[in-house]
Design an enzyme around this catalytic site. Structure first.
Site, mmCIF file in Angstrom:
data_model
loop_
_atom_site.group_PDB
_atom_site.id
_atom_site.type_symbol
_atom_site.label_atom_id
_atom_site.label_comp_id
_atom_site.label_asym_id
_atom_site.label_seq_id
_atom_site.Cartn_x
_atom_site.Cartn_y
_atom_site.Cartn_z
ATOM 1 N N ILE A 75 33.862 22.654 54.118
ATOM 2 C CA ILE A 75 32.437 22.542 54.438
ATOM 3 C C ILE A 75 32.201 23.344 55.707
ATOM 4 O O ILE A 75 32.984 23.247 56.659
ATOM 5 C CB ILE A 75 31.995 21.062 54.600
ATOM 6 N N ALA A 76 31.183 24.174 55.692
ATOM 7 C CA ALA A 76 30.851 24.946 56.898
ATOM 8 C C ALA A 76 29.384 25.344 56.836
ATOM 9 O O ALA A 76 28.797 25.481 55.765
ATOM 10 C CB ALA A 76 31.735 26.183 57.028
ATOM 11 N N GLU A 109 40.707 16.179 54.867
ATOM 12 C CA GLU A 109 41.557 16.373 56.045
ATOM 13 C C GLU A 109 40.749 17.108 57.100
ATOM 14 O O GLU A 109 39.971 17.993 56.765
ATOM 15 C CB GLU A 109 42.767 17.264 55.724
ATOM 16 N N ASN A 114 38.770 18.572 65.934
ATOM 17 C CA ASN A 114 37.439 18.973 65.439
ATOM 18 C C ASN A 114 36.453 17.806 65.564
ATOM 19 O O ASN A 114 36.028 17.188 64.597
ATOM 20 C CB ASN A 114 37.547 19.449 63.987
ATOM 21 N N TYR A 121 31.692 12.891 59.801
ATOM 22 C CA TYR A 121 32.271 12.083 58.716
ATOM 23 C C TYR A 121 32.165 10.587 59.024
ATOM 24 O O TYR A 121 31.888 9.786 58.136
ATOM 25 C CB TYR A 121 33.731 12.476 58.469
HETATM 26 C C1 LIG Z 1 31.105 20.637 61.268
HETATM 27 C C2 LIG Z 1 29.881 21.420 60.743
HETATM 28 C C3 LIG Z 1 30.039 21.639 59.253
HETATM 29 C C4 LIG Z 1 28.618 20.572 61.027
HETATM 30 O O1 LIG Z 1 27.494 21.244 60.453
HETATM 31 P P1 LIG Z 1 26.009 20.948 60.930
HETATM 32 O O2 LIG Z 1 25.085 21.350 59.848
HETATM 33 O O3 LIG Z 1 25.796 21.526 62.289
HETATM 34 O O4 LIG Z 1 26.014 19.357 61.058
HETATM 35 P P2 LIG Z 1 24.747 18.403 61.152
HETATM 36 O O5 LIG Z 1 23.590 19.096 61.775
HETATM 37 O O6 LIG Z 1 24.545 17.792 59.816
HETATM 38 O O7 LIG Z 1 25.327 17.351 62.190
HETATM 39 C C5 LIG Z 1 25.372 15.982 61.924
HETATM 40 C C6 LIG Z 1 26.058 15.251 63.059
HETATM 41 O O8 LIG Z 1 27.398 15.677 63.240
HETATM 42 C C7 LIG Z 1 27.725 15.658 64.634
HETATM 43 N N1 LIG Z 1 27.866 17.028 65.151
HETATM 44 C C8 LIG Z 1 27.691 18.172 64.465
HETATM 45 N N2 LIG Z 1 27.921 19.240 65.280
HETATM 46 C C9 LIG Z 1 28.252 18.734 66.493
HETATM 47 C C10 LIG Z 1 28.601 19.324 67.753
HETATM 48 N N3 LIG Z 1 28.659 20.665 67.925
HETATM 49 N N4 LIG Z 1 28.902 18.500 68.771
HETATM 50 C C11 LIG Z 1 28.847 17.156 68.631
HETATM 51 N N5 LIG Z 1 28.512 16.536 67.465
HETATM 52 C C12 LIG Z 1 28.224 17.314 66.419
HETATM 53 C C13 LIG Z 1 26.548 15.022 65.327
HETATM 54 O O9 LIG Z 1 26.757 13.620 65.255
HETATM 55 C C14 LIG Z 1 25.421 15.470 64.420
HETATM 56 O O10 LIG Z 1 24.270 14.683 64.512
HETATM 57 P P3 LIG Z 1 23.136 15.025 65.605
HETATM 58 O O11 LIG Z 1 22.813 16.481 65.482
HETATM 59 O O12 LIG Z 1 22.020 14.109 65.209
HETATM 60 O O13 LIG Z 1 23.751 14.687 66.931
HETATM 61 C C15 LIG Z 1 29.692 22.774 61.496
HETATM 62 O O14 LIG Z 1 29.791 22.558 62.886
HETATM 63 C C16 LIG Z 1 30.713 23.821 61.073
HETATM 64 O O15 LIG Z 1 30.481 24.608 60.153
HETATM 65 N N6 LIG Z 1 31.870 23.874 61.788
HETATM 66 C C17 LIG Z 1 32.920 24.840 61.470
HETATM 67 C C18 LIG Z 1 33.611 24.495 60.169
HETATM 68 C C19 LIG Z 1 34.249 23.108 60.218
HETATM 69 O O16 LIG Z 1 34.811 22.694 61.200
HETATM 70 N N7 LIG Z 1 34.158 22.404 59.075
HETATM 71 C C20 LIG Z 1 34.758 21.085 58.912
HETATM 72 C C21 LIG Z 1 36.156 21.243 58.497
HETATM 73 S S1 LIG Z 1 36.923 19.663 58.169
#
Ligand SMILES: CC(C)(COP(=O)(O)OP(=O)(O)OC[C@H]1O[C@@H](n2cnc3c(N)ncnc32)[C@H](O)[C@@H]1OP(=O)(O)O)[C@@H](O)C(=O)NCCC(=O)NCCS
Length: 150
Positions: A75-76, A109, A114, A121
């Site tokens: 997921i990204a 996983e 992270n 999650y």
């Molecule tokens: C992890 C990832 C998929 C989150 O995507 P996203 O669309 O930004 O997530 P959301 O906006 O739905 O975030 C939901 C919640 O997750 C948490 N969160 C997401 N990004 C965060 C950050 N940079 N710091 C702290 N909390 C975070 C927060 O609780 C957030 O809620 P909030 O915005 O109300 O505080 C994104 O950061 C990503 O692509 N990361 C790189 C790839 C990765 O690590 N994938 C997971 C592999 S297991």
């Protein structure tokens, strides 16, 4: 097909793979290749969705459906589109799909470091149930194994 805040959520198609790979390479130290995603789209146990802003892919998520379990594979979200609940919506859609299929549980996983993903999650009720030492070959980081009962 589902729309929320101007972003469309739909099943991944072969034409999405270039956009997916760009986000993948910005998001992971050992990114999957286009060939790997193309293979996934032919994999009968795989289910992938994308988030799109118009024609542009801005996020993706996928899972493998193994007997009565769903395993999230990746997921990204495009860095420009993060913190807009796109990952939240994609996970919700995967959970809905898994429930529709009467699956019992969902697992994934995640790197121990992270924190943003772990936080995301946990919000869905995923619990850490194990740890794989040195799971990530590139740098030896451990993986947490998280589970959600559906
Ligand atoms: C992890 C990832 C998929 C989150 O995507 P996203 O669309 O930004 O997530 P959301 O906006 O739905 O975030 C939901 C919640 O997750 C948490 N969160 C997401 N990004 C965060 C950050 N940079 N710091 C702290 N909390 C975070 C927060 O609780 C957030 O809620 P909030 O915005 O109300 O505080 C994104 O950061 C990503 O692509 N990361 C790189 C790839 C990765 O690590 N994938 C997971 C592999 S297991």
């Amino acid at each position: 097909m589902y729309e929320k805040d101007g972003i469309t959520f739909r099943k991944m198609d072969f034409k999405d793979v270039d956009g997916v790979v760009q986000i993948e390479s910005l998001s992971f130290s050992a990114p999957w290749t286009a060939a790997m995603f193309n293979e996934e789209l032919n994999n009968p146990i795989a289910y992938y969705i994308v988030a799109a802003d118009g024609e542009e892919v801005v996020g993706y998520a996928g899972m493998w459906l193994i007997i009565d379990e769903a395993h999230i594979t990746n997921i990204a979200v495009d860095p420009r589109y993060r913190r807009r609940n796109i990952a939240t919506t994609m996970i919700r859609l995967l959970i809905e799909k898994a429930r529709e299929m009467n699956l019992r549980a969902m697992t994934l996983e995640v790197r121990t470091g992270n924190f943003q993903a772990i936080e995301l999650y946990k919000r869905f009720g995923f619990k850490t149930e194990g740890c794989r030492k040195g799971y990530y070959r590139e740098d030896g980081e451990d993986a947490l194994i998280m589970w959600l009962t559906l």
